[in-house]
Design an enzyme around this catalytic site. Structure first.
Site, PDB file in Angstrom:
ATOM      1  N   ASP A 324       8.420   0.805  -4.570  1.00 50.35           N
ATOM      2  CA  ASP A 324       7.625   0.232  -3.500  1.00 50.35           C
ATOM      3  C   ASP A 324       8.447  -0.904  -2.880  1.00 50.35           C
ATOM      4  OD1 ASP A 324       5.282  -0.409  -1.923  1.00 50.35           O
ATOM      5  OD2 ASP A 324       5.062  -2.141  -3.228  1.00 50.35           O
ATOM      6  N   ASP A 572       3.132  -3.132  -6.960  1.00 50.43           N
ATOM      7  CA  ASP A 572       2.427  -4.368  -7.299  1.00 50.43           C
ATOM      8  C   ASP A 572       1.055  -4.470  -6.659  1.00 50.43           C
ATOM      9  OD1 ASP A 572       3.236  -4.648  -4.701  1.00 50.43           O
ATOM     10  OD2 ASP A 572       3.796  -6.768  -4.890  1.00 50.43           O
TER      11      ASP A 572
END
Length: 936
Positions: A324, A572
């Site tokens: 990510d 996250d």
């Protein structure tokens, strides 16, 4: 007191009605497992059940000294529980809500409430830095909202009356009043979390191997145990039935007929339990738990929390790593990429600043300082940038803070008035047309702000006069300093890298190129991937994905797994939860959302992606050392099964549980633990089970041979069971030492000391503790016989081990360093294609079918060759036949042309195992040969 009627909020009666109706904002965050669940998971296992049943049998037999194996069971269970509770405690410490209370308007007054006290239709007040507690709609005010944890979009989103606020997002600037429209399970965050509340199966080859061994042992233990017990007591029972008048009462009556019968039953139970204990790799389960637990402790010192033991191994085997962007490659903060001054003309040329300071730098630094009281991410990036530069400070006489409506901020100084913001909103049409191409070029990778000088500002805060541009500043996501090095490491290890983000694909691509992701120049906008087939096609072609929704992230991971890849995912935010849950190994940042931390198997406590190589190194050390040590444990399992089957026909089983304890410690457990904790960073190669079996099988066969020789000697010389078990104990110890000697190559000082201590320990145990380990006294003749049997077994072991090492591997190379069960095919035009090899059973069937097909082709080719040779012989005889009967030649031609029997063609083409075979008559071959000789 709030006077605006629109935001007076609910009355106490309205709140009470909603509470009674259950329309309350119940906390729906993913929780860690309870202590009770964790204890139950580690306590109630098939492994523990098998050992419990065996312990009950030993207690029934009354031989309590043979219960020592329970210590291993208790240790293994304890390690699992302690590790699980430790991980839970650390995650619970990390799980701190960013906002504990919310400001709510009720009865026209502002009150602070816990998040789970909010009800539907409540009006909440949200300012800079506040987290949205529930989905809401803006009533009044404007704000810039950070939704990166939800969508992956790093740019701030403008919110105004009528806009929707998603729970879990943060206000970067502004002030709004918003009405709650969803509570509890209806919130956006709760819906994503609910999709992630399924139990993910751990993808660990070591765990799968252990489960396979335990399940296989549990299946065969019952019939083998019953057959072995009956075989062991058969002789005593037969003698009783021949002599006793109560023989018709059956086996139970004999068992309780007297001390002699019960003694035979107890001995049979102990020998059966000894055989069954050997089939269960207790030490291997304990060793695996211990090695991985020590790895988690080592990783904890490097700020990596492993919530699941086997995830360390899985990360060492991955062949695709999905990253990510926000929070992984980037830090989540903004930074100044560069400043680009324009030639100073007109009014700007009259501004007096120090000669060594550019007017652009002066304006940027002082606007940031002037607006620092309500600094957004852009202002913070400028303050950080100019904190290191010597730009003189100027006291502002007027400050115009950033407005989401105006898209700029400004200030007036003694040197002049300056503004900073989006070029389209700051510059006039003519001025923007002059710099439009430059802005577009810079905007391909960064956010671009223009800095301009103006005459001043009105009382309402509007610009006075035409803005004259003096330069540009580009802002981008701050890339972690260690990102490029870490990505380079994974590239060197042959791991494919995919960057998956909810951000603009152009921005994602530019950042991926900066850190060195291969193939990052090609990207795809996931909004175009509206069918599963398009997702599958994109996975094969691209490595950068932008505008990806949480559901699409999960679909991309699933598409990679369908291609046989072992996939790791980092993230996250809430938008990463579904993909984290689906991936074979999931890694979350501690600073991310609670949901991401709770579903991840690895948590980077210091939020540093550079910790990942340390996890891979620990995984390699664990896998490689466990492969070596597991051979010791599997040897016992294999020879126990073989001997148990053999002893059904030739009882009794030659080992007692207490003797297996001596072998377990010195030949298996002790060396296994020492070798299992050594440093080892070699790349993982081959299948765990295959590698272990190749080492364990020669030793198991050798132990069985030695036991057969001892059993034959016992039968020949009429030896008792105690002498037989002593002989088997000695020969098994010798073969065990040979196996340890072989797997310890090359020898180091530690391994030499280990080997010497094992030999000494076995000698002390056999010679010094004869009563404890039920050791019988051997005559000189029996010692010689045992020595010869040990020598024969050792010779067989080294011969078989050498043959195993020399055995050629499979024709196709498996990429097992990272990625289990993956076949890599290199194409002639460059590039590679990765496919799954399937399960072991499937590969075995495929090899058998290929072997059958090859034999069939060889048979067909041999038959075709025989036919061709026969045709060539007929062609060679044809000229003699023609010379003997020249008159028939015209008739033959006429017959051929007249529709009679056709002559065989001049050449024939057949298919063989090696390809296409062309057969020609002898005359034509001779003519072609002469032509070649003339040409040459």
């Amino acid at each position: 007191m709030v006077n605006d009627a629109e935001v007076r909020g609910l009355t106490a009666e309205e709140v009470r009605e909603r509470v009674e109706a259950g329309r309350v904002n119940v906390n729906m965050e993913l929780k860690t497992k309870s202590v009770r669940e964790l204890v139950f998971e580690n306590l109630f296992t098939l492994f523990n059940l098998i050992n419990l049943v065996l312990a009950v049998l030993v207690i029934i037999a009354g031989s309590f000294k043979n219960l020592t194996f329970l210590a291993i069971v208790a240790l293994n269970t304890g390690i699992g529980i302690v590790q699980a509770l430790r991980s839970k405690r650390m995650v619970d410490k990390l799980t701190l809500l960013a906002t504990k209370k919310a400001k709510v308007i009720r009865d026209g007054r502002e009150v602070e409430l816990d998040l789970d006290e909010i009800v539907i239709d409540d009006v909440v007040k949200l300012g800079r830095g506040d987290q949205v507690p529930a989905d809401a709609t803006v009533l009044t005010g404007e704000a810039q909202v950070n939704e990166s944890l939800l969508t992956g979009e790093s740019n701030l989103i403008k919110k105004e009356p009528g806009s929707s606020l998603m729970s879990g997002s943060f206000l970067d600037s502004g002030l709004v009043y918003a009405r709650v429209v969803h509570v509890g399970a209806d919130n956006y965050v709760a819906k994503i979390n609910n999709e992630a509340k399924y139990v993910k199966q751990v993808n660990s080859e070591i765990l799968n191997t252990l489960n396979l061994i335990v399940k296989f042992a549990s299946i065969i233990m019952l019939p083998l145990g019953i057959a072995l017990f009956i075989s062991s007591v058969h002789e005593s029972y037969a003698a009783w039935t021949a002599a006793s008048p109560d023989a018709t009462l059956g086996l139970l009556a004999w068992m309780f007929s007297g001390p002699e019968a019960w003694h035979a039953v107890s001995a049979a139970i102990l020998s059966t339990v000894g055989a069954l204990l050997g089939m269960v790799p207790q030490g291997l389960v304990l060793l695996t738990s211990s090695v991985l637990a020590i790895s988690t402790i080592r990783l904890a010192r490097k700020n990596v929390l492993a919530q699941q033991l086997y995830c360390i191994e899985t990360l060492a085997r991955v062949d695709v790593l999905c990253l990510d962007k926000t929070g992984t490659i980037t830090s989540g903060r903004m930074e100044v990429e560069g400043t680009y001054p324009l030639p100073v003309e007109g009014r700007a040329a009259a501004v007096h600043v120090p000669r060594d300071v550019a007017l652009l730098d002066f304006a940027l630094a002082n606007i940031a300082r002037a607006t620092s009281a309500d600094a957004n991410e852009t202002c913070k990036a400028l303050l950080d940038h100019y904190a290191q530069l010597q730009v003189p400070a100027s006291e502002p006489t007027r400050v115009v803070p950033f407005s989401s409506a105006k898209k700029w901020s400004g200030a007036v100084f003694s040197e002049g008035a300056f503004v900073m913001g989006a070029a389209q909103f700051v510059l006039g049409r003519a001025a923007f047309a002059r710099v439009e191409e430059r802005v577009a070029a810079l905007a391909s990778t960064c956010r671009v702000l223009v800095v301009a000088q103006v005459e001043g500002f009105t009382d309402e805060g509007d610009m006075v006069g035409e803005a004259e541009p003096i330069g540009f500043v580009t802002i981008r996501d701050e890339i972690r300093a260690s990102a490029a090095e870490t990505i380079g490491y994974f590239c060197e290890q042959g791991v494919a890298l995919n960057v998956i983000s909810g951000d603009d694909p152009r921005t994602v691509s530019s950042i991926a190129q900066v850190v060195g992701v291969p193939g990052a120049d090609a990207y795809v906008d996931a909004t175009t991937l509206d069918t599963p087939s398009k997702v599958d096609a994109a996975v094969d072609r691209y490595h950068v994905f932008g505008r990806v929704t949480p559901q699409q992230k999960r679909e991309l991971v699933q598409a990679l797994q369908r291609r046989g890849h072992t996939v790791a995912m980092t993230g996250d935010g809430v938008n990463d939860v579904l993909a984290l849950k689906e991936a074979d190994c999931s890694v979350a940042m501690a600073a991310g959302s609670d949901a991401a931390r709770n579903v991840a198997e690895l948590v980077l406590v210091d939020n540093d992606f550079a910790s990942m190589p340390a996890v891979v190194a620990e995984g390699r050390r664990a896998i490689n050392n466990l492969q070596r040590s597991a051979a010791l444990f599997l040897t016992k399992t294999l020879f126990s099964m073989g001997l148990a089957a053999l002893c059904i026909a030739f009882p009794p089983y030659p080992f007692q549980p207490i003797q297996m304890t001596l072998i377990n410690f010195f030949c298996i457990g002790y060396p296994g633990f020492v070798l299992g904790l050594e440093a080892n960073r070699a790349r993982v190669e081959g299948s765990f089970l295959v590698n272990v079996v190749k080492r364990a099988l020669p030793a198991s066969i050798s132990v069985i041979l030695a036991a057969c020789l001892c059993m034959a000697g016992a039968g020949l010389f009429a030896l008792d069971s105690a002498t037989l078990s002593t002989m088997c104990l000695i020969t098994t110890s010798v073969v065990g030492c040979c196996l340890i000697f072989r797997i310890s190559q090359p020898f180091t000082l530690l391994r030499r000391l280990l080997f010497a201590s094992i030999v000494a320990g076995l000698a002390i145990g056999i010679l010094g503790f004869t009563e404890l380990f039920s050791i019988a006294h051997l005559s000189w003749g029996m010692m010689l016989y045992v020595a010869l049997a040990s020598l024969a077994a050792s010779a067989l072991f080294f011969t078989l081990a050498h043959a195993m090492d020399e055995r050629p591997g499979a024709g196709r190379r498996l990429a097992t360093g990272f990625g289990r069960g993956v076949r890599v095919t290199r194409r002639k035009r460059g590039g590679t294609r990765v496919t799954s090899t399937g399960s072991s059973a499937r590969r075995m069937v495929t090899r058998a079918y290929a072997s059958f097909t090859k034999r069939h082709e060889r048979t067909g080719a041999a038959r075709a060759d025989a036919q061709i040779e026969a045709a060539e012989i007929r062609d060679a005889e044809a000229p003699a036949s023609e010379a003997a009967q020249p008159a028939r030649q015209p008739e033959a031609k006429g017959a051929a042309s007249g529709g009679g029997r056709r002559r065989a063609p001049a050449g024939s083409v057949t298919k063989s195992a090696s390809g296409i075979r062309v057969a020609m008559p002898a005359r034509k071959r001779a003519r072609m040969g002469s032509d070649r000789s003339h040409t040459s």
